[in-house]
Motif scaffolding. Structure first.
Motif, PDB file in Angstrom:
ATOM      1  N   THR A  21      67.105  70.871  33.566  1.00  0.00           N
ATOM      2  CA  THR A  21      67.289  71.858  32.511  1.00  0.00           C
ATOM      3  C   THR A  21      66.451  71.390  31.337  1.00  0.00           C
ATOM      4  O   THR A  21      66.692  70.317  30.788  1.00  0.00           O
ATOM      5  CB  THR A  21      68.766  71.968  32.103  1.00  0.00           C
ATOM      6  OG1 THR A  21      69.527  72.341  33.255  1.00  0.00           O
ATOM      7  CG2 THR A  21      68.969  73.009  31.013  1.00  0.00           C
ATOM      8  N   VAL A  22      65.436  72.169  30.996  1.00  0.00           N
ATOM      9  CA  VAL A  22      64.488  71.801  29.954  1.00  0.00           C
ATOM     10  C   VAL A  22      64.618  72.791  28.792  1.00  0.00           C
ATOM     11  O   VAL A  22      64.486  74.001  28.983  1.00  0.00           O
ATOM     12  CB  VAL A  22      63.042  71.810  30.494  1.00  0.00           C
ATOM     13  CG1 VAL A  22      62.067  71.338  29.416  1.00  0.00           C
ATOM     14  CG2 VAL A  22      62.915  70.956  31.751  1.00  0.00           C
ATOM     15  N   LEU A  23      64.876  72.259  27.600  1.00  0.00           N
ATOM     16  CA  LEU A  23      64.936  73.072  26.387  1.00  0.00           C
ATOM     17  C   LEU A  23      63.648  72.819  25.627  1.00  0.00           C
ATOM     18  O   LEU A  23      63.349  71.677  25.269  1.00  0.00           O
ATOM     19  CB  LEU A  23      66.141  72.679  25.533  1.00  0.00           C
ATOM     20  CG  LEU A  23      67.495  72.658  26.233  1.00  0.00           C
ATOM     21  CD1 LEU A  23      68.581  72.216  25.266  1.00  0.00           C
ATOM     22  CD2 LEU A  23      67.813  74.012  26.829  1.00  0.00           C
ATOM     23  N   THR A  24      62.880  73.855  25.397  1.00  0.00           N
ATOM     24  CA  THR A  24      61.584  73.703  24.763  1.00  0.00           C
ATOM     25  C   THR A  24      61.352  74.826  23.780  1.00  0.00           C
ATOM     26  O   THR A  24      62.025  75.863  23.831  1.00  0.00           O
ATOM     27  CB  THR A  24      60.467  73.651  25.833  1.00  0.00           C
ATOM     28  OG1 THR A  24      59.226  73.345  25.213  1.00  0.00           O
ATOM     29  CG2 THR A  24      60.347  74.942  26.595  1.00  0.00           C
ATOM     30  N   GLY A  25      60.434  74.633  22.876  1.00  0.00           N
ATOM     31  CA  GLY A  25      60.111  75.663  21.908  1.00  0.00           C
ATOM     32  C   GLY A  25      59.170  75.143  20.861  1.00  0.00           C
ATOM     33  O   GLY A  25      58.507  74.125  21.045  1.00  0.00           O
ATOM     34  N   GLN A  26      59.147  75.869  19.754  1.00  0.00           N
ATOM     35  CA  GLN A  26      58.232  75.546  18.672  1.00  0.00           C
ATOM     36  C   GLN A  26      58.975  75.689  17.349  1.00  0.00           C
ATOM     37  O   GLN A  26      59.785  76.605  17.184  1.00  0.00           O
ATOM     38  CB  GLN A  26      57.045  76.501  18.725  1.00  0.00           C
ATOM     39  CG  GLN A  26      55.874  76.125  17.878  1.00  0.00           C
ATOM     40  CD  GLN A  26      54.696  77.059  18.111  1.00  0.00           C
ATOM     41  OE1 GLN A  26      54.862  78.237  18.381  1.00  0.00           O
ATOM     42  NE2 GLN A  26      53.500  76.525  18.005  1.00  0.00           N
ATOM     43  N   VAL A  27      58.694  74.791  16.408  1.00  0.00           N
ATOM     44  CA  VAL A  27      59.226  74.887  15.055  1.00  0.00           C
ATOM     45  C   VAL A  27      58.226  75.720  14.253  1.00  0.00           C
ATOM     46  O   VAL A  27      57.028  75.421  14.244  1.00  0.00           O
ATOM     47  CB  VAL A  27      59.418  73.497  14.413  1.00  0.00           C
ATOM     48  CG1 VAL A  27      59.964  73.640  12.992  1.00  0.00           C
ATOM     49  CG2 VAL A  27      60.343  72.630  15.251  1.00  0.00           C
ATOM     50  N   LEU A  28      58.733  76.773  13.617  1.00  0.00           N
ATOM     51  CA  LEU A  28      57.892  77.701  12.858  1.00  0.00           C
ATOM     52  C   LEU A  28      58.429  77.859  11.447  1.00  0.00           C
ATOM     53  O   LEU A  28      59.639  77.750  11.217  1.00  0.00           O
ATOM     54  CB  LEU A  28      57.888  79.077  13.538  1.00  0.00           C
ATOM     55  CG  LEU A  28      57.471  79.096  15.006  1.00  0.00           C
ATOM     56  CD1 LEU A  28      57.776  80.449  15.624  1.00  0.00           C
ATOM     57  CD2 LEU A  28      55.994  78.756  15.136  1.00  0.00           C
TER      58      LEU A  28
END
Length: 102
Positions: A21-28
């Motif tokens: 289970t991979v939680l990924t994203g970007q801080v904007l």
């Protein structure tokens, strides 16, 4: 100085998203621009600190977690923000975090 590893969106070789289970994203920021160097924290369902990474130069972050309820909190000089995610199984779950001045 934080010893959290720098992150990026590309998954390491050998990661099996059928088993992880991979939680990924970007801080904007509020304008949608990436926030480099933000401290990104993973909090469990009781909001207890679990892990921390430093967002990459393009604002990317990644955590390996278990299914459940998680809060992803970003702290930066451009502001703070958080989002709650609830992965229900294995795979890659993408969630961006928008920061705003307090």
């Amino acid at each position: 100085m934080c010893a959290a590893p720098k992150q990026g969106q590309k998954l390491p070789a050998g990661v099996d998203v059928e088993k992880e289970t991979v939680l990924t994203g970007q801080v904007l920021d509020a304008d949608g621009s990436p926030v480099a160097g933000a401290f990104v924290r993973l909090l469990d369902g009781t909001r207890e600190f679990t892990a921390e990474v430093v967002a990459s130069g393009t604002g990317d972050f990644r955590f390996f977690a278990a299914p459940g309820t998680w809060t992803i909190r970003a702290l930066s000089s451009r502001g703070n923000g958080e989002t709650t995610v609830t992965p229900d199984g294995t795979g890659v779950f993408e969630h961006d975090v928008t920061v705003a001045p307090s």
